[in-house]
Every structure is written in C-alpha cells, then in structure tokens.
Write a protein that holds these residues in place. Structure first.
Motif, PDB file in Angstrom:
ATOM      1  N   GLU A  99      19.661  12.660 -16.668  1.00  0.00           N
ATOM      2  CA  GLU A  99      21.010  13.404 -16.828  1.00  0.00           C
ATOM      3  C   GLU A  99      20.368  14.704 -17.152  1.00  0.00           C
ATOM      4  OE1 GLU A  99      23.543  11.513 -19.266  1.00  0.00           O
ATOM      5  OE2 GLU A  99      22.396   9.755 -19.313  1.00  0.00           O
ATOM      6  N   LYS A 100      19.284  15.241 -16.705  1.00  0.00           N
ATOM      7  CA  LYS A 100      18.842  16.541 -17.097  1.00  0.00           C
ATOM      8  C   LYS A 100      18.417  17.360 -15.731  1.00  0.00           C
ATOM      9  CE  LYS A 100      17.316  16.023 -21.883  1.00  0.00           C
ATOM     10  NZ  LYS A 100      16.264  15.735 -22.795  1.00  0.00           N
ATOM     11  N   ASP A 101      19.232  18.330 -15.307  1.00  0.00           N
ATOM     12  CA  ASP A 101      19.032  18.699 -13.991  1.00  0.00           C
ATOM     13  C   ASP A 101      17.366  19.433 -13.845  1.00  0.00           C
ATOM     14  OD1 ASP A 101      21.472  18.465 -13.391  1.00  0.00           O
ATOM     15  OD2 ASP A 101      22.264  20.351 -13.310  1.00  0.00           O
ATOM     16  N   GLU A 102      16.761  19.994 -14.935  1.00  0.00           N
ATOM     17  CA  GLU A 102      15.558  20.339 -14.748  1.00  0.00           C
ATOM     18  C   GLU A 102      14.534  19.090 -14.473  1.00  0.00           C
ATOM     19  OE1 GLU A 102      14.440  23.382 -14.454  1.00  0.00           O
ATOM     20  OE2 GLU A 102      16.576  23.863 -14.515  1.00  0.00           O
ATOM     21  N   SER A 123       0.687  -1.238   0.007  1.00  0.00           N
ATOM     22  CA  SER A 123       0.049   0.050   0.106  1.00  0.00           C
ATOM     23  C   SER A 123       0.678   1.331   0.065  1.00  0.00           C
ATOM     24  CB  SER A 123      -1.128   0.246   1.226  1.00  0.00           C
ATOM     25  OG  SER A 123      -1.825  -1.099   1.171  1.00  0.00           O
ATOM     26  N   ALA A 124       2.021   1.196  -0.746  1.00  0.00           N
ATOM     27  CA  ALA A 124       2.741   2.410  -0.697  1.00  0.00           C
ATOM     28  C   ALA A 124       2.385   3.405  -1.709  1.00  0.00           C
ATOM     29  CB  ALA A 124       4.277   2.101  -1.109  1.00  0.00           C
ATOM     30  N   LYS A 125       2.352   4.676  -1.627  1.00  0.00           N
ATOM     31  CA  LYS A 125       2.240   5.761  -2.560  1.00  0.00           C
ATOM     32  C   LYS A 125       3.387   6.029  -3.328  1.00  0.00           C
ATOM     33  CE  LYS A 125      -1.372   8.127   0.258  1.00  0.00           C
ATOM     34  NZ  LYS A 125      -1.636   9.072   0.986  1.00  0.00           N
ATOM     35  N   LEU A 126       3.550   5.389  -4.725  1.00  0.00           N
ATOM     36  CA  LEU A 126       4.588   5.315  -5.528  1.00  0.00           C
ATOM     37  C   LEU A 126       4.855   6.462  -6.435  1.00  0.00           C
ATOM     38  CD1 LEU A 126       4.708   1.718  -5.827  1.00  0.00           C
ATOM     39  CD2 LEU A 126       6.176   2.798  -4.574  1.00  0.00           C
ATOM     40  N   VAL A 127       6.021   7.160  -6.473  1.00  0.00           N
ATOM     41  CA  VAL A 127       6.378   7.851  -7.702  1.00  0.00           C
ATOM     42  C   VAL A 127       7.341   7.160  -8.619  1.00  0.00           C
ATOM     43  CG1 VAL A 127       7.569   9.899  -8.271  1.00  0.00           C
ATOM     44  CG2 VAL A 127       6.125   9.823  -5.890  1.00  0.00           C
ATOM     45  N   LEU A 128       6.864   7.159  -9.712  1.00  0.00           N
ATOM     46  CA  LEU A 128       7.367   6.185 -10.671  1.00  0.00           C
ATOM     47  C   LEU A 128       8.402   7.099 -11.718  1.00  0.00           C
ATOM     48  CD1 LEU A 128       4.756   3.617 -11.810  1.00  0.00           C
ATOM     49  CD2 LEU A 128       6.368   3.282  -9.807  1.00  0.00           C
ATOM     50  N   VAL A 129       9.519   6.988 -11.801  1.00  0.00           N
ATOM     51  CA  VAL A 129      10.417   7.667 -12.668  1.00  0.00           C
ATOM     52  C   VAL A 129      11.154   6.945 -13.626  1.00  0.00           C
ATOM     53  CG1 VAL A 129      12.149   9.515 -12.590  1.00  0.00           C
ATOM     54  CG2 VAL A 129      10.631   9.308 -10.556  1.00  0.00           C
ATOM     55  N   ALA A 130      11.192   7.472 -14.821  1.00  0.00           N
ATOM     56  CA  ALA A 130      12.212   6.925 -15.749  1.00  0.00           C
ATOM     57  C   ALA A 130      11.846   7.914 -17.215  1.00  0.00           C
ATOM     58  CB  ALA A 130      11.741   5.468 -16.283  1.00  0.00           C
ATOM     59  N   ARG A 131      12.453   7.333 -18.402  1.00  0.00           N
ATOM     60  CA  ARG A 131      12.208   8.356 -19.488  1.00  0.00           C
ATOM     61  C   ARG A 131      11.221   7.502 -20.342  1.00  0.00           C
ATOM     62  NH1 ARG A 131      18.104   6.991 -21.482  1.00  0.00           N
ATOM     63  NH2 ARG A 131      17.376   5.085 -20.504  1.00  0.00           N
ATOM     64  N   ASN A 132      11.151   6.466 -20.218  1.00  0.00           N
ATOM     65  CA  ASN A 132      10.076   5.554 -21.170  1.00  0.00           C
ATOM     66  C   ASN A 132       8.746   5.826 -20.655  1.00  0.00           C
ATOM     67  OD1 ASN A 132       8.428   3.810 -22.360  1.00  0.00           O
ATOM     68  ND2 ASN A 132      10.418   2.723 -23.236  1.00  0.00           N
ATOM     69  N   GLU A 133       7.867   6.804 -21.025  1.00  0.00           N
ATOM     70  CA  GLU A 133       6.441   6.905 -20.233  1.00  0.00           C
ATOM     71  C   GLU A 133       5.597   5.724 -20.520  1.00  0.00           C
ATOM     72  OE1 GLU A 133       4.793  10.418 -21.499  1.00  0.00           O
ATOM     73  OE2 GLU A 133       3.724  10.721 -19.655  1.00  0.00           O
ATOM     74  N   GLU A 134       5.696   5.109 -21.620  1.00  0.00           N
ATOM     75  CA  GLU A 134       4.640   3.918 -22.027  1.00  0.00           C
ATOM     76  C   GLU A 134       4.962   2.824 -21.136  1.00  0.00           C
ATOM     77  OE1 GLU A 134       2.080   3.330 -23.712  1.00  0.00           O
ATOM     78  OE2 GLU A 134       2.327   5.602 -23.955  1.00  0.00           O
ATOM     79  N   PRO A 138      33.138   8.189 -22.070  1.00  0.00           N
ATOM     80  CA  PRO A 138      32.229   7.215 -21.419  1.00  0.00           C
ATOM     81  C   PRO A 138      32.473   7.478 -19.734  1.00  0.00           C
ATOM     82  CG  PRO A 138      33.851   5.910 -22.898  1.00  0.00           C
ATOM     83  CD  PRO A 138      33.997   7.599 -22.923  1.00  0.00           C
ATOM     84  N   TYR A 139      33.621   7.727 -19.290  1.00  0.00           N
ATOM     85  CA  TYR A 139      33.731   8.038 -17.986  1.00  0.00           C
ATOM     86  C   TYR A 139      32.754   9.086 -17.574  1.00  0.00           C
ATOM     87  CZ  TYR A 139      35.627  10.210 -13.745  1.00  0.00           C
ATOM     88  OH  TYR A 139      35.858  10.828 -12.521  1.00  0.00           O
ATOM     89  N   GLU A 140      32.673  10.292 -18.466  1.00  0.00           N
ATOM     90  CA  GLU A 140      31.780  11.304 -17.908  1.00  0.00           C
ATOM     91  C   GLU A 140      30.064  10.824 -18.037  1.00  0.00           C
ATOM     92  OE1 GLU A 140      34.693  15.133 -19.513  1.00  0.00           O
ATOM     93  OE2 GLU A 140      32.992  14.409 -20.763  1.00  0.00           O
ATOM     94  N   LYS A 141      30.029   9.974 -18.796  1.00  0.00           N
ATOM     95  CA  LYS A 141      28.615   9.484 -19.039  1.00  0.00           C
ATOM     96  C   LYS A 141      28.266   8.553 -17.729  1.00  0.00           C
ATOM     97  CE  LYS A 141      24.921   7.590 -20.969  1.00  0.00           C
ATOM     98  NZ  LYS A 141      23.629   8.259 -21.345  1.00  0.00           N
ATOM     99  N   MET A 142      29.174   7.798 -17.275  1.00  0.00           N
ATOM    100  CA  MET A 142      28.731   6.919 -16.486  1.00  0.00           C
ATOM    101  C   MET A 142      28.778   7.565 -14.990  1.00  0.00           C
ATOM    102  SD  MET A 142      28.238   3.717 -17.009  1.00  0.00           S
ATOM    103  CE  MET A 142      26.910   4.385 -18.016  1.00  0.00           C
ATOM    104  N   MET A 143      29.828   8.616 -14.804  1.00  0.00           N
ATOM    105  CA  MET A 143      29.799   9.256 -13.728  1.00  0.00           C
ATOM    106  C   MET A 143      28.397  10.253 -13.488  1.00  0.00           C
ATOM    107  SD  MET A 143      32.253   8.401 -11.850  1.00  0.00           S
ATOM    108  CE  MET A 143      32.978   9.316 -10.674  1.00  0.00           C
ATOM    109  N   ARG A 144      27.992  10.789 -14.732  1.00  0.00           N
ATOM    110  CA  ARG A 144      26.814  11.682 -14.880  1.00  0.00           C
ATOM    111  C   ARG A 144      25.521  10.712 -14.145  1.00  0.00           C
ATOM    112  NH1 ARG A 144      25.870  16.555 -16.185  1.00  0.00           N
ATOM    113  NH2 ARG A 144      23.755  17.350 -16.499  1.00  0.00           N
ATOM    114  N   LEU A 145      25.311   9.795 -14.765  1.00  0.00           N
ATOM    115  CA  LEU A 145      24.143   8.983 -14.631  1.00  0.00           C
ATOM    116  C   LEU A 145      24.312   8.327 -13.360  1.00  0.00           C
ATOM    117  CD1 LEU A 145      21.700   7.732 -15.639  1.00  0.00           C
ATOM    118  CD2 LEU A 145      22.681   5.996 -16.544  1.00  0.00           C
TER     119      LEU A 145
END
Ligand SMILES: NC(=O)c1ccc[n+]([C@@H]2O[C@H](COP(=O)([O-])OP(=O)(O)OC[C@H]3O[C@@H](n4cnc5c(N)ncnc54)[C@H](OP(=O)(O)O)[C@@H]3O)[C@@H](O)[C@H]2O)c1
Length: 252
Positions: A65-68, A29-40, A105-112
C-alpha cells in the motif's frame, strides 16, 4: 515445466497461496523474490526454499500500500538478479463491509487489490518486455459473484479481472502474457484475517464446502499448481484468460 534461471516476483509470499506457489516454483529451480510485510514469515519460507535446490531467494519486506515500497521491490530485484521473467500479483485481502460502512472499506480494498497490482505491473512491464515474460494475477470467484458483506472486495476483484484483460491486450504486441487465477474458497489465512474468529471461520468453511458441488474447498497447493502452469512456457498460447478453480462453487 522449467523455471531454471527464471526470476519470479511473488507478492504475498509469507503464507497461504503465495507461500505454496513459492515452494512449488522452488522445486523447479526458479530464482524467487518473496514479498510481504511479515519478514519473519518470509525468512521461514526462504529457509524452506533454500533447502529445496540450494537457491537463495531474495526477501523484500514491503507494504504494497506504500508506493515507495512498491518501487523498492523492482529496484532490489534488478539489483540482485538483473532481470524479471514473471510477476505473480498474489497479495490481497478481504474485508467484511458494505454500503452501511461508508467509503473507507472501498478505498482500502481498491488500494490493496487493484491499485497495487496495477502499479507494480506498470513498473515491472519494461523488464517483462525484455524477457518476453508474463504476469499472473490472483483474483477470486468474488469478481463475478456478488457476496453479501464483501462488496468492496468483490468490486476490487472485478476490476482486477478487467485489468488482466486490458494489460494482456496492451502487452501482447511485446510478447508478454497476462492471465488470472480466480480461486473459490481455499485453505489459507484469508478467512482468519477477515476477523471472524476461529469458530466462525470453521463454520464458514464447512458451509462453503457444502455449497460446492465437489463438497470440499481447495488447498493452497492446488491453486499454486494452476498459477505455475500459467506462468510456464506450457501456457505460451494463453493470454487475457481468467481461470476459475472453485470445486464448482460458481455453477448455477
Ligand atoms: N483463500 C481464499 O479463500 C481465497 C479465495 C479467492 C481469492 N483469494 C485471493 O488469493 C490471494 C492470496 O490470498 P490467501 O488466500 O493466500 O490469503 P492469506 O493467507 O491471508 O495471504 C495473503 C498474503 O498477502 C500479503 N499481504 C496482504 N496485505 C499486504 C500488503 N499491504 N503488503 C504486502 N503484502 C500483503 C500477506 O502477507 P503479510 O501479512 O506478511 O504482509 C500474505 O502473504 C489474495 O489475493 C486473495 O484475495 C483467496
């Protein structure tokens, strides 16, 4: 375990370990907030959740990866539920790369894998302080085991483990716990997304199972059980801990 009226943000909830965790928490019965890029895919997970206890989760389509987008997750959660009890920093990815591939690749992995959980936790922490809540970070056995061709991923997860410990120390005075779950090879889309192709992925998973003392790889639901335990009040004396779930993969 009781998650009734607990507001829980799960990043990377569209598939894999994040989806499995969301479905398990929905049963409590948790109130969940589901986050990801793929809305479908988020909508499909949301519909399974709603069928479970009739509680509609909030979907936030966001690229971490987007601050906004990261700021939007917190704003929308507060707008919808008014509080935050648990943050599960699960979203992440690997990348086949090493020194020969340069700095990108270093920058990508550290960012995400570390910047995103760091930024989101910093925005969520005032609310966790109010609720005496907790954070569960999803790291990896790769944080302590050097894996050839996964160097940037390994480094990012090692940083995430130290983040868990530092954040646990900083937030403990406010009654907020921070822990980590570090899976070994687990069934999800993770390995497909490395771009190995179906046959290579199957071969890799067989090899990983063979290398593990228990001769198998974990199911996403098993990792979800551990996440759920750490997020619950049953783990009220645990903070700054890194929990490996790997079928013995790390044993020397
Ligand atoms: N599976 C394993 O063997 C294994 C082992 C050790 C650790 N882990 C860790 O477990 C965690 C979950 O991975 P998984 O195995 O469940 O992999 P997965 O099936 O590939 O799921 C990854 C999730 O992260 C989300 N994600 C990726 N990049 C994102 C971005 N920029 N913004 C928002 N969401 C993003 C994906 O959603 P969208 O694509 O919809 O955005 C997806 O929901 C990761 O942190 C991973 O490093 C996995």
């Amino acid at each position: 375990m009781d998650f009734k009226d607990k507001v829980i943000i799960i990043t990377g909830a569209s598939v894999g370990i994040g989806e499995a965790t969301a479905l398990k928490l929905a049963a409590y019965s948790a109130k969940l907030v589901l986050v990801a890029r793929n809305e479908e895919k988020l909508k499909q997970v949301a519909s399974k959740i709603e069928k479970c206890k009739g509680i509609k989760p909030l979907i936030v389509k966001a690229d971490l990866e987007k601050d906004e987008d990261v700021k939007k997750i917190v704003e929308k959660t507060i707008e919808c539920f008014g509080k935050i009890d648990v943050l599960i920093n699960n979203a992440g990815a690997g990348m086949i790369a090493g020194l020969k591939d340069g700095i990108l690749p270093y920058e990508k992995m550290m960012r995400l894998n570390i910047r995103c959980p760091y930024f989101l936790t910093s925005l969520v922490s005032p609310y966790l302080i109010k609720s005496k809540g907790n954070v569960v970070n999803i790291s990896s056995v790769a944080s302590t085991k050097a894996v050839i061709n996964l160097m940037p991923y390994c480094i990012s997860k090692a940083a995430l483990d130290m983040f868990t410990k530092c954040a646990a120390k900083e937030l403990a005075m406010h009654g907020v716990r921070v822990n980590s779950v570090n899976p070994g090879p687990t069934v999800s889309e993770f390995h497909d997304r490395l771009g190995l192709g179906a046959k290579e992925t199957e071969k890799l998973m067989k090899e990983r199972a063979e290398e593990s003392p228990l001769k198998k790889i974990a199911k996403a639901e098993e990792v979800a059980d551990l996440i759920m335990y750490l997020a619950s009040d049953m783990a009220c004396s645990i903070t700054g801990s890194v929990y490996v779930i790997d079928n013995g993969f790390l044993l020397p």
